[in-house]
Write an enzyme that holds these catalytic residues in place. Structure first.
Site, PDB file in Angstrom:
ATOM      1  N   ASP A  29      -0.672  38.835 -10.972  1.00 23.06           N
ATOM      2  CA  ASP A  29      -1.611  38.119 -10.406  1.00 23.06           C
ATOM      3  C   ASP A  29      -3.193  38.461 -10.983  1.00 23.06           C
ATOM      4  OD1 ASP A  29      -2.704  36.300  -8.309  1.00 23.06           O
ATOM      5  OD2 ASP A  29      -3.362  38.006  -7.215  1.00 23.06           O
ATOM      6  N   GLU A  57       4.515  40.579  -6.319  1.00 18.72           N
ATOM      7  CA  GLU A  57       3.384  40.246  -6.709  1.00 18.72           C
ATOM      8  C   GLU A  57       2.741  41.591  -7.110  1.00 18.72           C
ATOM      9  OE1 GLU A  57       0.006  37.583  -5.073  1.00 18.72           O
ATOM     10  OE2 GLU A  57      -0.683  39.445  -4.390  1.00 18.72           O
ATOM     11  N   LYS A  99       3.950  39.720  -1.355  1.00 16.41           N
ATOM     12  CA  LYS A  99       2.487  39.590  -1.826  1.00 16.41           C
ATOM     13  C   LYS A  99       1.870  40.850  -1.272  1.00 16.41           C
ATOM     14  CE  LYS A  99       0.754  35.377  -2.360  1.00 16.41           C
ATOM     15  NZ  LYS A  99       0.896  35.244  -3.960  1.00 16.41           N
ATOM     16  N   LYS A 127       2.019  25.246  -2.824  1.00 19.10           N
ATOM     17  CA  LYS A 127       0.474  24.431  -2.459  1.00 19.10           C
ATOM     18  C   LYS A 127       0.989  22.836  -2.613  1.00 19.10           C
ATOM     19  CE  LYS A 127      -2.150  28.438  -3.893  1.00 19.10           C
ATOM     20  NZ  LYS A 127      -3.154  28.752  -4.985  1.00 19.10           N
ATOM     21  N   ARG A 182       0.952  -1.156   0.005  1.00 20.94           N
ATOM     22  CA  ARG A 182      -0.119  -0.104   0.024  1.00 20.94           C
ATOM     23  C   ARG A 182       0.787   1.069   0.030  1.00 20.94           C
ATOM     24  NH1 ARG A 182      -3.861   0.244  -2.407  1.00 20.94           N
ATOM     25  NH2 ARG A 182      -2.953   2.047  -3.321  1.00 20.94           N
TER      26      ARG A 182
END
Length: 288
Positions: free
Chosen positions: A225, A204, A176, A144, A107
């Protein structure tokens, strides 16, 4: 077998994954109760891992390591390499060894190959879609990623033809909107990072009027963005080669070609690691 990635301890990963499955450290745990009770200790299996769909393969060295960890004498023949695109029905690996060990490792071995191959396959699909709009644009992944799996997931995106964005918070500054809010402006945020000696500096911007202040302050790379293709084209014209340009946000298989056609250097896609479905890969054993 040699499989080495910077920042990744394969031996620890194999030990920890198997320990989780076996319940080591938990009362009553530390063993595969099904295999121990059903399979004789000296029974042997042969097995074939195969793909039930067309995919890009990633993770086979890890699968091999799982099996070898529990049966040092296992015989393994790897039939394809990570990064190979295979058709449905393709055999990936043949193995022969102790039945209990192979079943206990099965597995964990399949999970990692299915997961990483799913990521590699999605990356391949995005690269192909992007090429319709531009042959020069490069596909980037993002941060992410699942906790603990970043190095492996970013390895899988490379197997599918993408390029890694920054690996973490340490190897590039990415300014950001929240950083800008505290610093007071795009230009001030970039200036502070530059004065701190950080390189490269990714900034950004979500409006065209932020481009010049970011460039004048010393940004090396602009993340454009959630801009529409026509706005991206104007942004690329304004930058005029003074920094790398990256389209980010709102990018999927239907939109990536038009985003890439704007002339940006990169398109970044978070779903490569965030949302890729597991590849349909199986493993069938035969008693010897």
């Amino acid at each position: 077998m040699t499989f080495a990635l910077p920042g990744f301890d394969i031996d620890k990963f194999i030990r920890d994954t198997l320990a989780e499955d076996l319940g080591e450290g938990i009362e009553g745990g530390g063993r595969d109760v099904t295999s121990e009770s059903v399979i004789p200790a000296d029974a042997r299996f042969s097995g074939v891992m195969d793909s039930r769909e067309g995919v890009v393969i990633a993770g086979l060295p890890l699968a091999e390591a799982f099996f070898r960890h529990l049966d040092a004498q296992v015989s393994i023949e790897t039939l394809v390499s990570d990064g190979d695109a295979v058709a449905a029905g393709s055999d990936l690996m043949k193995l022969e060894g102790n039945a209990r060990a192979l079943l206990t490792a099965e597995r964990s071995a399949l999970n990692i190959v299915q997961h990483l191959s799913g990521i590699a396959t999605m990356a391949r699909d995005y690269v192909a879609a992007m090429r319709v709009g531009s042959e020069e644009c490069t596909l980037l992944d993002t941060r992410k990623t699942l906790p603990g799996l970043r190095v492996l997931e970013k390895y899988a995106t490379r197997m599918g033809g993408a390029q890694n964005h920054r690996m973490g918070l340490w190897d590039a500054a990415m300014i950001k909107d929240n950083h800008v809010a505290v610093a007071g402006s795009v230009g001030e945020a970039v200036r502070r990072a530059l004065e701190a000696g950080v390189k490269p500096i990714i900034c950004e911007v979500d409006r065209l009027d932020q481009i010049e202040p970011a460039l004048e302050a010393g940004a090396h790379h602009l993340l454009l963005d959630n801009m529409a293709p026509e706005t991206l084209r104007e942004a690329v014209r304004m930058v005029d080669g003074r920094a790398a340009t990256e389209a980010s946000g709102g990018i999927n298989l239907e939109t990536i070609a038009s985003k890439a056609a704007s002339g940006v250097d990169y398109c970044s896609v978070g779903r490569l690691t965030q949302s890729a479905p597991a590849a349909d890969i199986g493993l069938d054993f035969t008693p010897l």
